[in-house]
Design an enzyme around this catalytic site. Structure first.
Site, mmCIF file in Angstrom:
data_model
loop_
_atom_site.group_PDB
_atom_site.id
_atom_site.type_symbol
_atom_site.label_atom_id
_atom_site.label_comp_id
_atom_site.label_asym_id
_atom_site.label_seq_id
_atom_site.Cartn_x
_atom_site.Cartn_y
_atom_site.Cartn_z
ATOM 1 N N GLN A 22 66.674 -75.792 37.268
ATOM 2 C CA GLN A 22 67.362 -76.083 37.516
ATOM 3 C C GLN A 22 68.242 -77.344 36.660
ATOM 4 O OE1 GLN A 22 65.263 -78.615 40.707
ATOM 5 N NE2 GLN A 22 67.364 -79.911 41.685
ATOM 6 N N SER A 79 69.624 -82.451 36.560
ATOM 7 C CA SER A 79 69.489 -83.897 35.773
ATOM 8 C C SER A 79 69.326 -84.020 34.152
ATOM 9 C CB SER A 79 68.082 -84.339 35.527
ATOM 10 O OG SER A 79 67.605 -84.662 37.030
ATOM 11 N N GLU A 100 64.431 -78.990 47.874
ATOM 12 C CA GLU A 100 63.671 -79.492 46.709
ATOM 13 C C GLU A 100 62.278 -80.088 47.488
ATOM 14 O OE1 GLU A 100 65.497 -81.000 43.284
ATOM 15 O OE2 GLU A 100 63.189 -81.056 42.307
ATOM 16 N N GLU A 126 62.335 -95.180 45.067
ATOM 17 C CA GLU A 126 63.054 -95.902 45.372
ATOM 18 C C GLU A 126 63.811 -94.988 45.874
ATOM 19 O OE1 GLU A 126 61.384 -95.717 42.398
ATOM 20 O OE2 GLU A 126 60.583 -97.637 42.177
HETATM 21 C C1 LIG Z 1 57.622 -82.838 36.795
HETATM 22 C C2 LIG Z 1 59.492 -83.419 36.778
HETATM 23 C C3 LIG Z 1 59.925 -82.364 37.053
HETATM 24 C C4 LIG Z 1 61.564 -82.124 36.782
HETATM 25 N N1 LIG Z 1 61.864 -80.834 37.122
HETATM 26 C C5 LIG Z 1 63.367 -81.438 37.513
HETATM 27 C C6 LIG Z 1 64.314 -79.893 36.558
HETATM 28 O O1 LIG Z 1 63.402 -79.220 36.841
HETATM 29 N N2 LIG Z 1 65.174 -80.123 36.838
HETATM 30 C C7 LIG Z 1 66.304 -80.961 36.978
HETATM 31 O O2 LIG Z 1 67.684 -81.223 36.943
HETATM 32 N N3 LIG Z 1 65.570 -82.367 37.041
HETATM 33 C C8 LIG Z 1 64.181 -82.355 36.946
HETATM 34 N N4 LIG Z 1 63.348 -83.488 36.645
HETATM 35 C C9 LIG Z 1 64.295 -85.260 36.853
HETATM 36 C C10 LIG Z 1 63.901 -85.801 38.210
HETATM 37 O O3 LIG Z 1 65.035 -85.319 39.641
HETATM 38 C C11 LIG Z 1 64.681 -86.983 37.701
HETATM 39 O O4 LIG Z 1 63.570 -88.004 36.276
HETATM 40 C C12 LIG Z 1 64.876 -88.469 38.641
HETATM 41 O O5 LIG Z 1 65.511 -87.488 39.790
HETATM 42 C C13 LIG Z 1 65.199 -89.958 38.119
HETATM 43 O O6 LIG Z 1 65.761 -89.122 36.923
HETATM 44 P P1 LIG Z 1 65.859 -90.479 35.916
HETATM 45 O O7 LIG Z 1 64.539 -89.667 35.415
HETATM 46 O O8 LIG Z 1 67.061 -90.469 35.402
HETATM 47 O O9 LIG Z 1 65.736 -91.550 36.741
HETATM 48 P P2 LIG Z 1 66.616 -93.122 36.360
HETATM 49 O O10 LIG Z 1 67.292 -92.958 37.896
HETATM 50 O O11 LIG Z 1 67.009 -93.878 35.547
HETATM 51 O O12 LIG Z 1 65.624 -94.110 37.378
HETATM 52 C C14 LIG Z 1 65.026 -94.755 36.925
HETATM 53 C C15 LIG Z 1 64.388 -95.854 37.327
HETATM 54 O O13 LIG Z 1 65.231 -97.103 38.437
HETATM 55 C C16 LIG Z 1 65.094 -96.646 39.613
HETATM 56 N N5 LIG Z 1 66.439 -95.920 40.832
HETATM 57 C C17 LIG Z 1 67.004 -95.609 40.096
HETATM 58 N N6 LIG Z 1 68.530 -95.861 40.994
HETATM 59 C C18 LIG Z 1 68.368 -96.736 41.314
HETATM 60 C C19 LIG Z 1 68.483 -97.236 42.653
HETATM 61 N N7 LIG Z 1 70.074 -96.585 43.357
HETATM 62 N N8 LIG Z 1 67.920 -97.960 43.623
HETATM 63 C C20 LIG Z 1 66.843 -98.665 43.017
HETATM 64 N N9 LIG Z 1 66.116 -97.315 42.585
HETATM 65 C C21 LIG Z 1 66.525 -97.408 41.518
HETATM 66 C C22 LIG Z 1 64.201 -95.721 39.739
HETATM 67 O O14 LIG Z 1 63.557 -95.356 40.798
HETATM 68 C C23 LIG Z 1 63.739 -95.286 38.463
HETATM 69 O O15 LIG Z 1 62.686 -95.942 38.661
HETATM 70 C C24 LIG Z 1 61.689 -83.503 36.711
HETATM 71 C C25 LIG Z 1 61.366 -84.960 36.781
HETATM 72 C C26 LIG Z 1 60.151 -84.430 36.310
HETATM 73 C C27 LIG Z 1 59.266 -86.331 36.357
#
Ligand SMILES: Cc1cc2nc3c(=O)[nH]c(=O)nc-3n(C[C@H](O)[C@H](O)[C@H](O)COP(=O)(O)OP(=O)(O)OC[C@H]3O[C@@H](n4cnc5c(N)ncnc54)[C@H](O)[C@@H]3O)c2cc1C
Length: 413
Positions: A105, A108, A223, A376
């Protein structure tokens, strides 16, 4: 005859462990029993979703192999069924069911996780192809997947949700570079993926150009219900199909072997207390009882979400509630293990506590509240959709994406 009796009779007449796995799954596909809830014209039987679980149970009872686990059946197939052209469905659904093609997928990005619609990977039309440039991250299994479910921006002059297109990207091509990332628990199950002039045939657009957000919502909805994966053991000495299924499961679970630990393993709390001679300690007993009680209550929440899906209601806020509950239990379990084990819980390796499992739990649990949408974000969904609170304020929702302020280096051109 109900569906359960019918599939039982079909398995009794057709299951042959000496068939090659692909051949057996092809039979399953052609019979409509691989995914009975899919429409009849698309390899299913048009039966209610609950039939899928009943058939999986019957296959397990007979010792027979079902369709493969993973993002193919869990995310790609339901998205293709809902939105893809007939040509794509015909081409991609059968090898996904037989396990010949695997998926990842590509959603991100380094600057777009929670704010997924702010993604900046771009795709530009070039004859009957699209050319993709950008970077994805966190991409589970990208290093061995055949196809990626890719979101890329194709129109920069419309608001952010309207300029995204959903593609099926062939992963094995020179423009796709998947580099594994090492996690703090020692595993490397996801990757950063660099896309440099990667090519996608125009026919691989799912839905229509610019309508990718709507398509992505289908993937994301599935998902939230995709977290639980139970491993079935196949006897490698039991026949050709079983041998292949066993090897396939070994490869698949090599990526996911730490997933049970990321859920906190509340089931191990009593063992940790025993290993640290705290079974008779009243404080320890109270901690463990509280944890197990919360885990049972949360398990019922998860079952309510499952029941909603089985009753043909599309996965909605129940999914967010269940996911949030799973994060709470995982954190609670990690805290309980730490309090019981003290510093011994941080020792990794075979000579660590419970063979190092406790240390693996402590370094894996943080992933539970990030993967598939953070806590969140689940709270925002619950606030808006369940409690009817006002929508989160946003300044970038209605302006052309080109005009949205972004970090340097994430500009459209
Ligand atoms: C084990 C694992 C497997 C994964 N596998 C995939 C995959 O196969 N394909 C894929 O595409 N992605 C994958 N992901 C990614 C995952 O979907 C993202 O990590 C997740 O959506 C969070 O995005 P970010 O890491 O950019 O954090 P950010 O969005 O940068 O968030 C950082 C912090 O800010 C907070 N925050 C952000 N926006 C808001 C808001 N509007 N209100 C309140 N708080 C907020 C968040 O809660 C978090 O604490 C995976 C993640 C993990 C941990």
């Amino acid at each position: 005859m109900n569906a359960r009796e019918e599939v039982r009779a079909w398995i009794a007449a057709h299951w042959d462990p000496d068939l090659p796995l692909g051949e057996w799954r092809r039979l399953l596909l052609d019979s409509g029993w691989a995914a009975p809830s899919w429409p009849e014209e698309w390899f299913g039987r048009g039966l209610p979703p609950s039939t899928d679980a009943a058939v999986a149970e019957e296959l397990a009872v007979a010792g027979a192999v079902g369709p493969p686990l993973g993002a193919g059946m869990g995310l790609a197939a339901p998205t293709l069924l809902a939105h893809a052209s007939d040509g794509l469905k015909r081409e991609l659904l059968p090898p996904t069911v037989t396990g010949e093609t695997t998926w990842c997928q590509l959603f991100s990005e380094p600057g777009s996780g929670s704010d997924l619609a702010g993604l900046t990977t771009r795709a530009d039309a070039d004859g009957d192809e699209w050319v993709v440039n950008g970077q994805k991250v966190w991409t589970t299994s990208a290093h061995h997947a055949d196809y990626g479910m890719l979101l890329a921006r194709t129109d920069w002059d419309v608001p952010k949700h309207h300029g995204i297109t959903y593609f099926v990207l062939p992963m094995k091509q020179p423009g796709v570079d998947a580099r594994p990332l090492r996690q703090m628990n020692g595993y490397a199950s996801f990757n950063e993926v660099f896309l440099t002039d990667a090519r996608v045939p125009a026919a691989n657009v799912v839905g229509t150009p610019g309508d990718g957000w709507r398509v992505a919502l289908t993937t994301l909805a599935h998902e939230r219900g995709f977290a639980t994966m139970r491993r079935r053991r196949f006897d490698p000495a039991g026949g050709w199909a079983l041998r292949e299924a066993s090897a396939e499961a070994d490869e698949y679970f090599a990526t996911y072997s730490w997933y049970p630990q990321r859920a906190g393993r509340p089931d191990l709390a009593a063992d940790v207390a025993a290993a640290t001679a705290r079974r008779d300690d009243p404080v320890a007993r109270q901690l463990i009882a509280g944890l197990v009680a919360r885990q049972r209550a949360h398990d019922w929440t998860a079952r309510r979400a499952q029941a909603a899906r089985s009753a043909d209601r599309s996965p909605g806020p129940e999914g967010s509630l269940g996911k949030l509950a799973a994060s709470d239990v995982a954190r609670d379990a990690a805290a309980t293990h730490s309090l019981l084990a003290g510093v011994a819980g941080t020792l990794t390796g075979d000579d660590g506590l419970l063979g190092g499992v406790v240390a693996e739990i402590l370094t894996s649990v943080p992933a539970q509240s990030i993967a598939g949408g953070t806590d969140e974000i689940q709270r925002n969904i619950i606030g808006e959709r369940v409690l009817g609170l006002p929508k989160e304020p946003a300044v970038d929702r209605d302006v052309p994406f080109r005009e949205v302020l972004r970090n340097p280096g994430r500009s459209p051109t």
